[in-house]
Write a protein that holds these residues in place. Structure first.
Motif, PDB file in Angstrom:
ATOM      1  N   SER A 232       0.850  -1.253   0.070  1.00  0.00           N
ATOM      2  CA  SER A 232      -0.117  -0.063   0.070  1.00  0.00           C
ATOM      3  C   SER A 232       0.890   1.174   0.081  1.00  0.00           C
ATOM      4  CB  SER A 232      -0.929  -0.034   1.116  1.00  0.00           C
ATOM      5  OG  SER A 232      -0.192  -0.234   2.457  1.00  0.00           O
ATOM      6  N   ASP A 233       1.904   1.206   0.735  1.00  0.00           N
ATOM      7  CA  ASP A 233       2.730   2.607   0.887  1.00  0.00           C
ATOM      8  C   ASP A 233       4.196   2.101   1.061  1.00  0.00           C
ATOM      9  OD1 ASP A 233       3.847   4.877   1.375  1.00  0.00           O
ATOM     10  OD2 ASP A 233       2.544   5.500   3.079  1.00  0.00           O
ATOM     11  N   LYS A 234       4.723   1.940  -0.428  1.00  0.00           N
ATOM     12  CA  LYS A 234       6.133   1.664  -0.249  1.00  0.00           C
ATOM     13  C   LYS A 234       7.057   2.362   0.523  1.00  0.00           C
ATOM     14  CE  LYS A 234       9.110  -0.673  -3.153  1.00  0.00           C
ATOM     15  NZ  LYS A 234       9.686  -1.463  -4.622  1.00  0.00           N
ATOM     16  N   SER A 235       6.941   3.864   0.592  1.00  0.00           N
ATOM     17  CA  SER A 235       8.061   4.820   1.122  1.00  0.00           C
ATOM     18  C   SER A 235       7.821   4.558   2.559  1.00  0.00           C
ATOM     19  CB  SER A 235       7.687   6.125   0.471  1.00  0.00           C
ATOM     20  OG  SER A 235       6.670   6.533   0.888  1.00  0.00           O
ATOM     21  N   ALA A 236       6.496   4.408   3.048  1.00  0.00           N
ATOM     22  CA  ALA A 236       6.337   4.268   4.714  1.00  0.00           C
ATOM     23  C   ALA A 236       7.065   3.068   4.865  1.00  0.00           C
ATOM     24  CB  ALA A 236       4.970   4.353   4.843  1.00  0.00           C
ATOM     25  N   PHE A 237       6.834   1.877   4.337  1.00  0.00           N
ATOM     26  CA  PHE A 237       7.460   0.659   4.501  1.00  0.00           C
ATOM     27  C   PHE A 237       9.012   0.753   4.554  1.00  0.00           C
ATOM     28  CE2 PHE A 237       9.643  -3.070   2.784  1.00  0.00           C
ATOM     29  CZ  PHE A 237       9.395  -4.112   3.697  1.00  0.00           C
ATOM     30  N   LYS A 238       9.654   1.450   3.474  1.00  0.00           N
ATOM     31  CA  LYS A 238      10.958   1.527   3.480  1.00  0.00           C
ATOM     32  C   LYS A 238      11.609   2.292   4.657  1.00  0.00           C
ATOM     33  CE  LYS A 238      12.410   1.303  -1.257  1.00  0.00           C
ATOM     34  NZ  LYS A 238      12.711   2.055  -2.661  1.00  0.00           N
ATOM     35  N   LYS A 239      10.697   3.449   5.147  1.00  0.00           N
ATOM     36  CA  LYS A 239      11.380   4.144   6.112  1.00  0.00           C
ATOM     37  C   LYS A 239      11.163   3.392   7.510  1.00  0.00           C
ATOM     38  CE  LYS A 239      10.241   8.634   7.908  1.00  0.00           C
ATOM     39  NZ  LYS A 239       9.016   9.834   7.710  1.00  0.00           N
ATOM     40  N   ALA A 240      10.355   2.461   7.581  1.00  0.00           N
ATOM     41  CA  ALA A 240       9.975   1.529   8.635  1.00  0.00           C
ATOM     42  C   ALA A 240      11.312   0.584   8.757  1.00  0.00           C
ATOM     43  CB  ALA A 240       8.797   1.050   9.005  1.00  0.00           C
ATOM     44  N   VAL A 241      11.707   0.067   7.705  1.00  0.00           N
ATOM     45  CA  VAL A 241      12.237  -1.176   7.825  1.00  0.00           C
ATOM     46  C   VAL A 241      13.704  -0.897   7.327  1.00  0.00           C
ATOM     47  CG1 VAL A 241      12.505  -3.376   6.256  1.00  0.00           C
ATOM     48  CG2 VAL A 241      10.216  -2.631   7.086  1.00  0.00           C
ATOM     49  N   TYR A 242      14.043  -0.022   6.759  1.00  0.00           N
ATOM     50  CA  TYR A 242      15.386   0.305   6.215  1.00  0.00           C
ATOM     51  C   TYR A 242      16.241   0.897   7.112  1.00  0.00           C
ATOM     52  CZ  TYR A 242      14.236  -1.229   1.345  1.00  0.00           C
ATOM     53  OH  TYR A 242      14.179  -2.029   0.287  1.00  0.00           O
ATOM     54  N   ALA A 243      15.799   1.249   8.379  1.00  0.00           N
ATOM     55  CA  ALA A 243      16.514   1.888   9.250  1.00  0.00           C
ATOM     56  C   ALA A 243      17.196   0.937  10.210  1.00  0.00           C
ATOM     57  CB  ALA A 243      15.880   2.954  10.234  1.00  0.00           C
ATOM     58  N   LEU A 244      18.615   0.878  10.511  1.00  0.00           N
ATOM     59  CA  LEU A 244      19.191  -0.139  11.272  1.00  0.00           C
ATOM     60  C   LEU A 244      19.275   0.494  12.784  1.00  0.00           C
ATOM     61  CD1 LEU A 244      21.824  -1.566   8.896  1.00  0.00           C
ATOM     62  CD2 LEU A 244      19.451  -2.133   9.178  1.00  0.00           C
ATOM     63  N   ARG A 245      19.401  -0.394  13.523  1.00  0.00           N
ATOM     64  CA  ARG A 245      19.475  -0.216  14.992  1.00  0.00           C
ATOM     65  C   ARG A 245      20.819   0.890  15.096  1.00  0.00           C
ATOM     66  NH1 ARG A 245      19.263  -5.662  18.333  1.00  0.00           N
ATOM     67  NH2 ARG A 245      19.015  -4.309  20.216  1.00  0.00           N
ATOM     68  N   GLU A 246      20.671   1.944  16.033  1.00  0.00           N
ATOM     69  CA  GLU A 246      21.537   2.734  16.502  1.00  0.00           C
ATOM     70  C   GLU A 246      22.199   2.534  18.014  1.00  0.00           C
ATOM     71  OE1 GLU A 246      19.465   6.471  15.474  1.00  0.00           O
ATOM     72  OE2 GLU A 246      19.940   5.873  13.252  1.00  0.00           O
ATOM     73  N   ASP A 247      21.745   1.746  18.682  1.00  0.00           N
ATOM     74  CA  ASP A 247      21.840   1.285  20.056  1.00  0.00           C
ATOM     75  C   ASP A 247      23.141   0.425  20.343  1.00  0.00           C
ATOM     76  OD1 ASP A 247      20.973  -0.854  18.869  1.00  0.00           O
ATOM     77  OD2 ASP A 247      19.337  -1.211  20.425  1.00  0.00           O
ATOM     78  N   GLY A 248      24.062   0.130  19.064  1.00  0.00           N
ATOM     79  CA  GLY A 248      25.207  -0.357  19.528  1.00  0.00           C
ATOM     80  C   GLY A 248      25.216  -1.882  18.964  1.00  0.00           C
ATOM     81  N   ALA A 249      24.114  -2.407  18.461  1.00  0.00           N
ATOM     82  CA  ALA A 249      24.178  -3.823  18.184  1.00  0.00           C
ATOM     83  C   ALA A 249      24.687  -3.893  16.605  1.00  0.00           C
ATOM     84  CB  ALA A 249      22.581  -4.167  17.957  1.00  0.00           C
ATOM     85  N   TYR A 250      24.313  -2.565  15.843  1.00  0.00           N
ATOM     86  CA  TYR A 250      24.697  -2.682  14.743  1.00  0.00           C
ATOM     87  C   TYR A 250      26.062  -1.588  14.462  1.00  0.00           C
ATOM     88  CZ  TYR A 250      25.573  -1.909   9.474  1.00  0.00           C
ATOM     89  OH  TYR A 250      25.967  -1.754   8.154  1.00  0.00           O
ATOM     90  N   ILE A 251      27.081  -1.841  14.136  1.00  0.00           N
ATOM     91  CA  ILE A 251      28.252  -1.070  14.167  1.00  0.00           C
ATOM     92  C   ILE A 251      28.703  -0.674  12.707  1.00  0.00           C
ATOM     93  CG2 ILE A 251      30.632  -0.816  14.922  1.00  0.00           C
ATOM     94  CD1 ILE A 251      29.806  -3.201  16.994  1.00  0.00           C
ATOM     95  N   ASP A 252      28.476   0.733  12.444  1.00  0.00           N
ATOM     96  CA  ASP A 252      28.884   1.346  11.323  1.00  0.00           C
ATOM     97  C   ASP A 252      30.208   1.198  11.004  1.00  0.00           C
ATOM     98  OD1 ASP A 252      29.265   2.716   9.027  1.00  0.00           O
ATOM     99  OD2 ASP A 252      27.587   3.842   9.451  1.00  0.00           O
ATOM    100  N   SER A 253      30.864   0.513  10.286  1.00  0.00           N
ATOM    101  CA  SER A 253      32.213   0.421  10.410  1.00  0.00           C
ATOM    102  C   SER A 253      33.093   1.103   9.013  1.00  0.00           C
ATOM    103  CB  SER A 253      32.786  -1.059  10.470  1.00  0.00           C
ATOM    104  OG  SER A 253      32.243  -1.817  11.324  1.00  0.00           O
ATOM    105  N   GLY A 254      32.315   1.894   8.438  1.00  0.00           N
ATOM    106  CA  GLY A 254      32.942   2.754   7.541  1.00  0.00           C
ATOM    107  C   GLY A 254      33.250   1.982   6.081  1.00  0.00           C
ATOM    108  N   GLU A 255      34.102   2.384   5.109  1.00  0.00           N
ATOM    109  CA  GLU A 255      34.187   1.986   3.729  1.00  0.00           C
ATOM    110  C   GLU A 255      35.329   1.213   3.871  1.00  0.00           C
ATOM    111  OE1 GLU A 255      32.250   1.623   1.142  1.00  0.00           O
ATOM    112  OE2 GLU A 255      30.898   3.160   1.408  1.00  0.00           O
ATOM    113  N   ASN A 256      35.544   0.208   5.050  1.00  0.00           N
ATOM    114  CA  ASN A 256      36.760  -0.320   4.817  1.00  0.00           C
ATOM    115  C   ASN A 256      36.576  -1.936   5.105  1.00  0.00           C
ATOM    116  OD1 ASN A 256      39.515  -1.413   5.407  1.00  0.00           O
ATOM    117  ND2 ASN A 256      39.908   0.524   6.398  1.00  0.00           N
TER     118      ASN A 256
END
Lengths: 378, 430
Positions: A232-256
Motif C-alpha cells: 500500500s505505501d512503499k515509502s512508509a515501508f522503506k522508512k520503517a524497515v530500512y533503518a538499522l539499529r543505533e543502540d550499538g548492536a549494528y556497528i557502522d564500520s566505514g568503507e573499509n
C-alpha cells in the motif's frame, strides 16, 4: 581604518629601503629563496591545465569493487605500457557524487558501484552535464555474514537478521516498537545466547543498499502486516524497515572491509557484513554463515540459490573523448580470457562472472558505447 | 635544654622527610624516563622484527623450454613476436612439470605458488627480447618470484602438518616447495623492488617509492609556502606591528588556528583548491598546500617565541649605533632567533609528515601504482601507504607496512639532522 594603515606601514617602509639595502646578506638569501621558489613552482602552476587534462584514468567508488578494479588497473597498465589508473575507494554513494559533479576531464572517468545507479543519481549526472554514461556490469558478488573461524558456527534466516538489526520491529499491537532484542537467543531460542553485534557498511555504501533490499526488505515481508504495508505505501515501508539499529548492536564500520575482517578476528562474538570476495580471501580467518540454510559458496551464488547476491557495476563517462579508447580497453580487460577463465585473475579475487548471455550483452554495450537513460533503470 | 632537644628532633625529622621526598622525586623522574625508554625500545623492537621479512624474498629458478607445442610451430623456428598470456602460463607450467613431474599437474603449482603477475611479465620479457632471436626449442634459465603463500611456506620451512595451511596451500604443494628448496632452485634475494616500485595489489611487487616521493613533494611545497609566510608573519607581528586591536585579533586567530583539527584543513583544501581553483586531485601540490596551512600557525607561534626570546639589549645596541629597525631585525635579531625558528619549523614539518586525515579529503588516499615525478602527478604519502598496507589481510603487506614505518622514521631522522646542521651553523655564525 587607521589601525589597518598602521599595520601595513612598516612594510611600506621596508619597500623604500630595500633598494639601498639589497646587498645585505639576509636579503640575498631571501632573494635566492624567492628565485628557487619561483622556478620550482611557477612552471608547475602554469602547467596545471595541461596536466589535469592528462590521460591517466581516474576511478572512484565502491569498496567492494575496489579489489577487482585495482587488479585490473595494474594489469591493464602493465599490458598496455600506460600509466596505471588511480583507484580511490570512496564508497558507491560518494563515488557517484564525485563522478556526477561535472563533465570536465578533471572529474573521475569511471565510478565503481556495488549497486545499480539510481534514477535520481543519474539525474544529478545529467544536471551537471554528464549526459553520456556507459553502464558495465562486471559480475556478481554475494553479501556474506561472516564470523571468526574459532567461534561457534551459526546459521540465520533473513527474518532473524531483520529482527536483529532493524531499529524498529513490529510490536504485538498494530504499531512498531524499539528493537528489544539484546542477544541472538532472544530472537529464537535455537540461536546462541550471544550479544548481537554486527559490523557493516555505512548508509552510502552499495553493500548497505543491497543488504537493505535483499535482507531487511525480504525479512520484513515475512510479517504479513509489513507485506501489506509494502504493497500500500512503499515509502512508509522503506522508512520503517530500512533503518538499522543505533543502540550499538549494528556497528557502522566505514568503507573499509579489511578493517571489518581484522575486527572479526579479534572479536569472535561479532558478525560482519561484506562482499563475498573478502570472505574468499580470508578463508583461513573467517567463516560465512549459512543464510536460509545455504552457505555462501561460489557455486551457490553463481546459480542464484544463495539469497543475498547483487550485481557489481562500473560506469564510464563517455564524454571524456581524449581517453575514451583507453577507457574502453580498461573495460574490456574485465572480460578477457585472462580475467574470467577458470583460473583467471578476477576469479582468483573472488568475482562471480556473468552468465554467457549477459556477458555478450555487456561486451556489446561497451563496443557500441551504449549510454544509459533513466528509462533503462526502471 | 629540654625544649631545644625537642626542636632538634623536629628539625631532624623534617630534614629526613625532606631528604626522603627529594629521593622519591628523583626516583619518579628516573622511573618515568626508564618507562619512556622502555616503550620506545619496545616500539622499535616490534617494528623492526615485523619489518625484516619485507626486506628479502625468494624466487625459484626454473629451466624454461620454449616448447614448439605451445606455439604450434616447429623446432628451430623463431619465437613469434606476439605471445599471449595463456602461452606464457603454459610455458611456466611445463617448466614446473619438467622439474617435478606429475606432482606439478596434480597440484596446480603455478597458480598456487608463483606470483600472479609472473605470466604477464614473462610474456613481456619474451616479446621484448625479440632481437635476441630465441628459437623454439631453446632452453632459458629464468627466475620466478613466489607468491605470498609460497613465500610464507618457504620462510616457515613448509612445516605445517595440517591438510591445508593458513594460506590455502595443500600438503602436496608444500611438499613440492620443499623439493625445489632441497634441489637448491629456490634462492633468497634482497627485496630491491620495495624501494624501486610503487603500490601494487600483489605483495611481491609492492614498493614504497611512490609514497616516499609523494611525501617528499608535499613536504617541499609545504615548507616553501609555510616557512617564508610564517617567518615574515612572525617578524612583522613581533617586531613591527603596532599593539592595537587588529594585531591582537590576528594573534588570537593564529593561536586558534593552531588548535584546529587537521581534517578541517583537508575540507578547506577540497573546497578551495580543488573545487574552486581546479587544481588536480590527488596531487602532492595540493597536499603540500593543505599541509602548509596546517603547519603555518605552528611556525608563526614558534618563530614569535624565538624572536621574543632575543635579549632586548641587542635591539637597543643596534638602534643606538644608528642601524634602521629593518637592519636590526635582519642582521642581529633574526640570526640569533634562527635556531629556535628552525626548531619550530621542524616540529611543524614532522607533524605534517605524519598527517593522513587532510590528505583523505583531497584524494591522496588511493591506489596509485606509479611514482610521481613532479608535484602535479597523483601520489600518496608515507603515512597513507602505511595505513593502506596495515589494513591488508595478507601478512606480507603488514610486514611491508612495518618496513614503510622504518622508511618514514629514516626520512624523519634525515630531515631532523638537516635542521640540526643548519641550527649549528646559525649558532656558530650568530
Amino acid at each position: 581604518m587607521d589601525s589597518l594603515m598602521d599595520f601595513f606601514a612598516p612594510f611600506l617602509r621596508i619597500n623604500t629601503r630595500c633598494i639601498s639595502l639589497w646587498r645585505t646578506s639576509s636579503e640575498r638569501v631571501a632573494i635566492a629563496f624567492l628565485i628557487v621558489f619561483g622556478t620550482l613552482l611557477l612552471p608547475a602552476l602554469l602547467s596545471v591545465e595541461e596536466v589535469s587534462a592528462r590521460e591517466r584514468i581516474r576511478i572512484v567508488g565502491s569498496s567492494t569493487v575496489f579489489p577487482f578494479a585495482t587488479v585490473v588497473a595494474e594489469r591493464f597498465a602493465l599490458a598496455k605500457g600506460l600509466a596505471p589508473p588511480i583507484v580511490e575507494s570512496t564508497g558507491t554513494g560518494g563515488g557517484i557524487k564525485l563522478f556526477c559533479s561535472g563533465a570536465s576531464s578533471s572529474r573521475p572517468d569511471i565510478v565503481n558501484a556495488s549497486s545499480r545507479i539510481t534514477p535520481s543519481q543519474l539525474q544529478l549526472c545529467i544536471k551537471n552535464g554528464v549526459n553520456e554514461v556507459v553502464e558495465v556490469a562486471i559480475g556478481y558478488d554475494g553479501i556474506v555474514i561472516a564470523q571468526a573461524r574459532e567461534s561457534k558456527q551459526m546459521g540465520l534466516t533473513l527474518r532473524q537478521l531483520y529482527l536483529a538489526l532493524a531499529k524498529q520491529v513490529p510490536s504485538a499491537s498494530d504499531g512498531f516498537m524499539a528493537n528489544p532484542y539484546h542477544k541472538w537467543s532472544d530472537i529464537d531460542s535455537s540461536l546462541p545466547p550471544i550479544v548481537i553485534e554486527v559490523m557493516g557498511p555505512p548508509p552510502t555504501s552499495g553493500t548497505r543498499i543491497a543488504f537493505n533490499e535483499n535482507v531487511m526488505d525480504i525479512g520484513a515481508r515475512s510479517f504479513p502486516r509489513l507485506a501489506a504495508l509494502r504493497r500500500s505505501d512503499k515509502s512508509a515501508f522503506k522508512k520503517a524497515v530500512y533503518a538499522l539499529r543505533e543502540d550499538g548492536a549494528y556497528i557502522d564500520s566505514g568503507e573499509n572491509d579489511n578493517l571489518i575482517v581484522q575486527k572479526l578476528r579479534r572479536n569472535p562474538k561479532a558478525l560482519g557484513i561484506f562482499g563475498f570476495s573478502f570472505l574468499d580471501k580470508n578463508r583461513s580467518i573467517l567463516r560465512g554463515l549459512k543464510i536460509e540454510n545455504i552457505s555462501p559458496e561460489f557455486a551457490n551464488i553463481a546459480d542464484g540459490s544463495y539469497p543475498i547476491a547483487r550485481s557489481l557495476y562500473f560506469y564510464i563517462n563517455a564524454m571524456h573523448d581524449d581517453k575514451i579508447s583507453n577507457l574502453l580497453d580498461y573495460a574490456n580487460t574485465f572480460f578477457g580470457d585472462e580475467a574470467i577463465s577458470e583460473d583467471g585473475f578476477l576469479i582468483d579475487e573472488g568475482l562471480i562472472p556473468l552468465p554467457d548471455a549477459e556477458l555478450k550483452r555487456v561486451r556489446y554495450s561497451i563496443s557500441s558505447m551504449r549510454t544509459i537513460s533513466a528509462a533503462d533503470l526502471k | 635544654m629540654k625544649y631545644s632537644d625537642i626542636s632538634n628532633r623536629r628539625v631532624d625529622q623534617r630534614l629526613k622527610r625532606r631528604q626522603r621526598a627529594e629521593r622519591r622525586y628523583r626516583l619518579y623522574g628516573q622511573v618515568a624516563i626508564t618507562l619512556a625508554l622502555l616503550f620506545l625500545l619496545m616500539f622499535f623492537a616490534s617494528i623492526i622484527t615485523r619489518a625484516v621479512p619485507a626486506f628479502y624474498y625468494h624466487r625459484v629458478n626454473l629451466t624454461l623450454e620454449l616448447s614448439p607445442k605451445v606455439f604450434a610451430g616447429r623446432q628451430g623456428e623463431p619465437l613469434p613476436r606476439k605471445i599471449t598470456e595463456r602461452q606464457a602460463k603454459s610455458l611456466m607450467e611445463d617448466a614446473i612439470a619438467l622439474e617435478l613431474g606429475a606432482l606439478a599437474q596434480r597440484e596446480r603449482l603455478r597458480r598456487a605458488l608463483i606470483a600472479p603477475l609472473a605470466a604477464l611479465e614473462l610474456k613481456q620479457l619474451l616479446e621484448k627480447e625479440a632481437e635476441v632471436r630465441h628459437r623454439l626449442g631453446d632452453r632459458l634459465l629464468l627466475p620466478f618470484v613466489l607468491n605470498s603463500a609460497g613465500e610464507n611456506c618457504i620462510r616457515n620451512a613448509c612445516a605445517n602438518s595440517a591438510e591445508v595451511d593458513d594460506f590455502g596451500l595443500s600438503e602436496g604443494q608444500r611438499q613440492a616447495l620443499s623439493i625445489l628448496h632441497k634441489r637448491g632452485l629456490i634462492t633468497r634475494h634482497f627485496n630491491l623492488v620495495f624501494f624501486t616500485h610503487s603500490d601494487s595489489r600483489s605483495s611481491e611487487s609492492a614498493g614504497i617509492l611512490g609514497a616516499l616521493l609523494g611525501s617528499f613533494w608535499a613536504l617541499l611545497i609545504a615548507f616553501l609556502l609555510a616557512f617564508p609566510l610564517g617567518l615574515f608573519t612572525a617578524i612583522h607581528l613581533q617586531e613591527f606591528a603596532p599593539r592595537n586591536r587588529l594585531t591582537y585579533l590576528i594573534e588570537v586567530a593564529i593561536y586558534n588556528l593552531a588548535a584546529v583539527p587537521s581534517i578541517v584543513f583537508g575540507l578547506l583544501g577540497l573546497a578551495i583548491f580543488l573545487n574552486w581553483w581546479h587544481l588536480p586531485r590527488s596531487a602532492p601540490l595540493v597536499g603540500g598546500m593543505v599541509l602548509a596551512l596546517m603547519t603555518l600557525p605552528t611556525i608563526v607561534v614558534a618563530s614569535r617565541n624565538a624572536l621574543a626570546a632575543v635579549a632586548g639589549g641587542i635591539r637597543s645596541a643596534g638602534l643606538a649605533l644608528g642601524a634602521s629597525r629593518v637592519q636590526v631585525v635582519f642582521h642581529h635579531v633574526l640570526p640569533s632567533a634562527m635556531p629556535g625558528i628552525l626548531t619550530g619549523t621542524i616540529i611543524g614539518m614532522a607533524q605534517a609528515l605524519g598527517e593522513t586525515a587532510p590528505l583523505l579529503m583531497i584524494g591522496m588516499v588511493a591506489f596509485i601504482a606509479q611514482a610521481p615525478l613532479s608535484p602535479l602527478e597523483p601520489a600518496t604519502a608515507l603515512p597513507v601507504q602505511i595505513f593502506i598496507w596495515a589494513d591488508h589481510p595478507d601478512p606480507a603487506f603488514s610486514s611491508r607496512s612495518a618496513a614503510a614505518i622504518l622508511v618514514m622514521l629514516v626520512f624523519l631522522i634525515v630531515m631532523n639532522s638537516l635542521a640540526v646542521i643548519l641550527r649549528r651553523s646559525f649558532e656558530r655564525s650568530g
